[in-house]
Enzyme design. Sequence first.
Site, short mmCIF file in Angstrom:
data_model
loop_
_atom_site.label_atom_id
_atom_site.label_comp_id
_atom_site.label_asym_id
_atom_site.label_seq_id
_atom_site.Cartn_x
_atom_site.Cartn_y
_atom_site.Cartn_z
CB SER A 12 39.89 1.44 49.94
OG SER A 12 38.84 1.83 49.08
CG HIS A 65 34.57 1.40 38.10
ND1 HIS A 65 35.23 1.62 39.29
CD2 HIS A 65 33.49 0.65 38.41
CE1 HIS A 65 34.57 1.02 40.27
NE2 HIS A 65 33.52 0.42 39.77
CB CYS A 119 23.62 7.51 18.49
SG CYS A 119 25.41 7.63 18.36
N1 LIG Z 1 43.79 4.76 38.68
C1 LIG Z 1 42.49 4.98 38.44
O1 LIG Z 1 41.99 4.70 37.37
C2 LIG Z 1 41.66 5.57 39.55
C3 LIG Z 1 42.19 6.53 40.40
C4 LIG Z 1 41.36 7.06 41.40
C5 LIG Z 1 40.07 6.61 41.55
N2 LIG Z 1 39.57 5.68 40.71
C6 LIG Z 1 38.18 5.19 40.92
O2 LIG Z 1 37.81 5.48 42.26
C7 LIG Z 1 37.36 4.33 42.99
C8 LIG Z 1 38.39 4.06 44.08
O3 LIG Z 1 38.33 2.81 44.64
P1 LIG Z 1 39.67 1.99 44.89
O4 LIG Z 1 39.39 0.97 45.94
O5 LIG Z 1 40.20 1.56 43.59
O6 LIG Z 1 40.72 3.06 45.43
P2 LIG Z 1 40.85 3.79 46.83
O7 LIG Z 1 41.48 5.12 46.50
O8 LIG Z 1 39.60 3.79 47.59
O9 LIG Z 1 41.88 2.86 47.61
C9 LIG Z 1 43.20 2.68 47.19
C10 LIG Z 1 43.78 1.58 48.04
O10 LIG Z 1 45.09 1.33 47.58
C11 LIG Z 1 45.98 1.23 48.68
N3 LIG Z 1 47.29 1.65 48.17
C12 LIG Z 1 47.75 2.90 47.93
N4 LIG Z 1 48.98 2.85 47.41
C13 LIG Z 1 49.32 1.55 47.29
C14 LIG Z 1 50.47 0.85 46.82
N5 LIG Z 1 51.53 1.50 46.33
N6 LIG Z 1 50.46 -0.51 46.87
C15 LIG Z 1 49.38 -1.19 47.37
N7 LIG Z 1 48.28 -0.58 47.84
C16 LIG Z 1 48.23 0.77 47.79
C17 LIG Z 1 45.41 2.12 49.76
O11 LIG Z 1 45.80 1.66 51.04
C18 LIG Z 1 43.90 1.95 49.54
O12 LIG Z 1 43.39 0.86 50.29
C19 LIG Z 1 37.23 3.23 41.98
O13 LIG Z 1 35.90 3.16 41.65
C20 LIG Z 1 38.04 3.71 40.76
O14 LIG Z 1 37.36 3.48 39.55
C21 LIG Z 1 40.34 5.15 39.72
ZN LIG Z 2 25.94 9.82 18.49
#
Ligand SMILES: NC(=O)c1ccc[n+]([C@@H]2O[C@H](COP(=O)([O-])OP(=O)(O)OC[C@H]3O[C@@H](n4cnc5c(N)ncnc54)[C@H](O)[C@@H]3O)[C@@H](O)[C@H]2O)c1
Ligand SMILES: [Zn+2]
Length: 246
Positions: free
Chosen positions: A192, A122, A133
């Site tokens: 998730s 992502h 550009c």
């Molecule tokens: N850190 C980042 O860069 C970030 C943060 C938020 C959202 N996003 C973006 O949002 C979207 C979210 O999807 P996703 O599935 O990554 O996240 P999500 O928020 O949908 O799910 C997070 C998952 O992590 C689990 N979780 C939470 N704390 C935990 C821990 N300490 N140990 C193990 N598991 C734990 C939860 O149960 C949940 O299933 C992605 O597309 C991502 O790019 C990225």
């Molecule tokens: Zn440019």
Amino acid sequence: MAAIAADLQQAGLWLTESKRVAALTGAGISAESGVPTFRGKDGLWQGFKATDLATPQAFARDPKLVWNFYNWRRELLAPLQPNPAHKALIRLEEKIPQFSLITQNIDDLHRRAGSKNLVELHGNIWMVRCTRCHLVSRNEEVPLPELPACEECGGLLRPHVVWFGEQLDPTILDKAVAAIRSCDIMLVIGTSALVQPAASLAIVAKEQGARVVEINLEPTPYSHKLDLALQGKAGVLLPQLVERLE
Ligand SMILES: NC(=O)c1ccc[n+]([C@@H]2O[C@H](COP(=O)([O-])OP(=O)(O)OC[C@H]3O[C@@H](n4cnc5c(N)ncnc54)[C@H](O)[C@@H]3O)[C@@H](O)[C@H]2O)c1
Ligand SMILES: [Zn+2]
């Protein structure tokens, strides 16, 4: 606790037997570093849902608002550090002949921890892209001007991240799929499994005969289809798992 220990033992054994390992990580792996997730109450910024701002429509309508939101996220992420889960993956990469790390996160924490073979599905919050550009560059300025401009052509910059409703870069997706198609075991950590196509990667791994082990705080819609679902914090379980290879 005994059940978890037996599961860790089993997963450790599978890892020891594996030459090719792929890991997929999501927001959960960074939660213990203090990165807010997009869902739940943490997902709100000035009354807006993050999922309504991280879209091409929002940027076309009001680029200043979207950049304000990203400036806030950049400020929040700048001081954060990799946690024991990110670090355990470095040790795993050192031990496994062919290791690929695929992440949905844009927070740069895997890179900061020192992961080498990294596929960022992502994008990355510290990368920007010119809307005119299309030049992509790294930019760690915090905050960026309200409407940052490209150094090459003066065009409006946007965050080099994949927004809701946008397609993944096919080259990057191909790289991820190739790693999944050829792995002996896949680890799915802190995601998730709701966001496609990343969510289906675990199924691709299963279909080609790889073992799939999930590490998550709670069960996901895919848990029952996988070989093992370890419930707990990634920052606790991953170091324990990697220890079993040491
Ligand atoms: N850190 C980042 O860069 C970030 C943060 C938020 C959202 N996003 C973006 O949002 C979207 C979210 O999807 P996703 O599935 O990554 O996240 P999500 O928020 O949908 O799910 C997070 C998952 O992590 C689990 N979780 C939470 N704390 C935990 C821990 N300490 N140990 C193990 N598991 C734990 C939860 O149960 C949940 O299933 C992605 O597309 C991502 O790019 C990225
Ligand atoms: Zn440019």
